[in-house]
Design a protein around this motif. Sequence first.
Motif, PDB file in Angstrom:
ATOM      1  N   GLU A 131      14.716  20.277 -14.711  1.00 59.91           N
ATOM      2  CA  GLU A 131      16.152  20.009 -14.706  1.00 59.91           C
ATOM      3  C   GLU A 131      16.814  20.511 -15.990  1.00 59.91           C
ATOM      4  OE1 GLU A 131      16.761  15.820 -13.914  1.00 59.91           O
ATOM      5  OE2 GLU A 131      15.585  15.935 -12.073  1.00 59.91           O
ATOM      6  N   THR A 134      16.987  24.278 -15.971  1.00 60.44           N
ATOM      7  CA  THR A 134      18.072  24.714 -15.085  1.00 60.44           C
ATOM      8  C   THR A 134      19.398  24.660 -15.830  1.00 60.44           C
ATOM      9  OG1 THR A 134      16.872  24.020 -13.105  1.00 60.44           O
ATOM     10  CG2 THR A 134      19.269  24.241 -12.905  1.00 60.44           C
ATOM     11  N   PHE A 135      19.621  23.597 -16.577  1.00 60.71           N
ATOM     12  CA  PHE A 135      20.851  23.498 -17.370  1.00 60.71           C
ATOM     13  C   PHE A 135      20.945  24.648 -18.359  1.00 60.71           C
ATOM     14  CE2 PHE A 135      22.674  22.210 -21.480  1.00 60.71           C
ATOM     15  CZ  PHE A 135      24.010  22.166 -21.109  1.00 60.71           C
ATOM     16  N   ARG A 137      19.698  27.540 -18.254  1.00 62.59           N
ATOM     17  CA  ARG A 137      19.896  28.824 -17.567  1.00 62.59           C
ATOM     18  C   ARG A 137      21.331  28.975 -17.057  1.00 62.59           C
ATOM     19  NH1 ARG A 137      15.151  27.357 -14.032  1.00 62.59           N
ATOM     20  NH2 ARG A 137      13.357  27.700 -15.373  1.00 62.59           N
ATOM     21  N   SER A 138      22.038  27.869 -16.940  1.00 59.92           N
ATOM     22  CA  SER A 138      23.403  27.887 -16.398  1.00 59.92           C
ATOM     23  C   SER A 138      24.376  28.448 -17.433  1.00 59.92           C
ATOM     24  CB  SER A 138      23.834  26.472 -16.010  1.00 59.92           C
ATOM     25  OG  SER A 138      24.111  25.706 -17.175  1.00 59.92           O
ATOM     26  N   PRO A 139      25.554  28.905 -16.979  1.00 63.43           N
ATOM     27  CA  PRO A 139      26.565  29.373 -17.944  1.00 63.43           C
ATOM     28  C   PRO A 139      26.931  28.296 -18.971  1.00 63.43           C
ATOM     29  CG  PRO A 139      27.143  30.088 -15.733  1.00 63.43           C
ATOM     30  CD  PRO A 139      25.967  29.154 -15.584  1.00 63.43           C
ATOM     31  N   GLY A 141      25.014  25.843 -20.035  1.00 65.46           N
ATOM     32  CA  GLY A 141      23.878  25.694 -20.944  1.00 65.46           C
ATOM     33  C   GLY A 141      23.809  26.820 -21.955  1.00 65.46           C
ATOM     34  N   LYS A 142      24.057  28.048 -21.485  1.00 65.70           N
ATOM     35  CA  LYS A 142      24.049  29.201 -22.390  1.00 65.70           C
ATOM     36  C   LYS A 142      25.184  29.092 -23.415  1.00 65.70           C
ATOM     37  CE  LYS A 142      21.735  32.259 -19.184  1.00 65.70           C
ATOM     38  NZ  LYS A 142      21.820  33.412 -18.300  1.00 65.70           N
TER      39      LYS A 142
END
Length: 186
Positions: A131, A134-135, A137-139, A141-142
């Motif tokens: 989880e 995944t965060f 990897r998200s916009p 998170g980046k």
Amino acid sequence: MSRRLIAALGLALLASPQAASAQANKPAPAKPAATPGTAAANTPGETYSQSHLALAREVMLSSGIARSFDSVLPSFAEQIRKQAVTRPELAKDLDEVLASLQPEMELQKQRMIGIAARTYATKFSETELKEIATFFRSPAGKHYVEAQPQLLDEMVQEMQDWTQDVSEYVMVRVRAEMGKRGHQMQ
């Protein structure tokens, strides 16, 4: 980053390159999956599955934590250079020696990354790490990782200002309360 953290990381990175290489190439025995939603137990000698460690490594790297490791080794080299300033004739050879040690220092950094990944694995189950990964990897998170250095710098400045304000406030309050008790404080 605080000097204590840099020193602690530095000490961890100064172990022998042979140990770092052996540790980095040592496969981890399989570990039963942790119950989702619970942190893995941190018991001495505990091992984790390759997938658990891989996720922990991904989370640690994608979170931006490894950036702090990047600053440790150059600071060691700079400290060594400063100590050698009294002997300028050493500068050329010292630079060459430091450059030749770069592969060994990279092994030390990779060793610290492995240690940090195992630390993450002790705190998060494989499901939680999925989880979190995944965060990152998200916009969002980046963006979080990109903004983190500035956020930390600003928070440190705000903490310094806040500490000063609270210190002054507490002193004023202590003086007032002590005055009520018949004591004058400067």
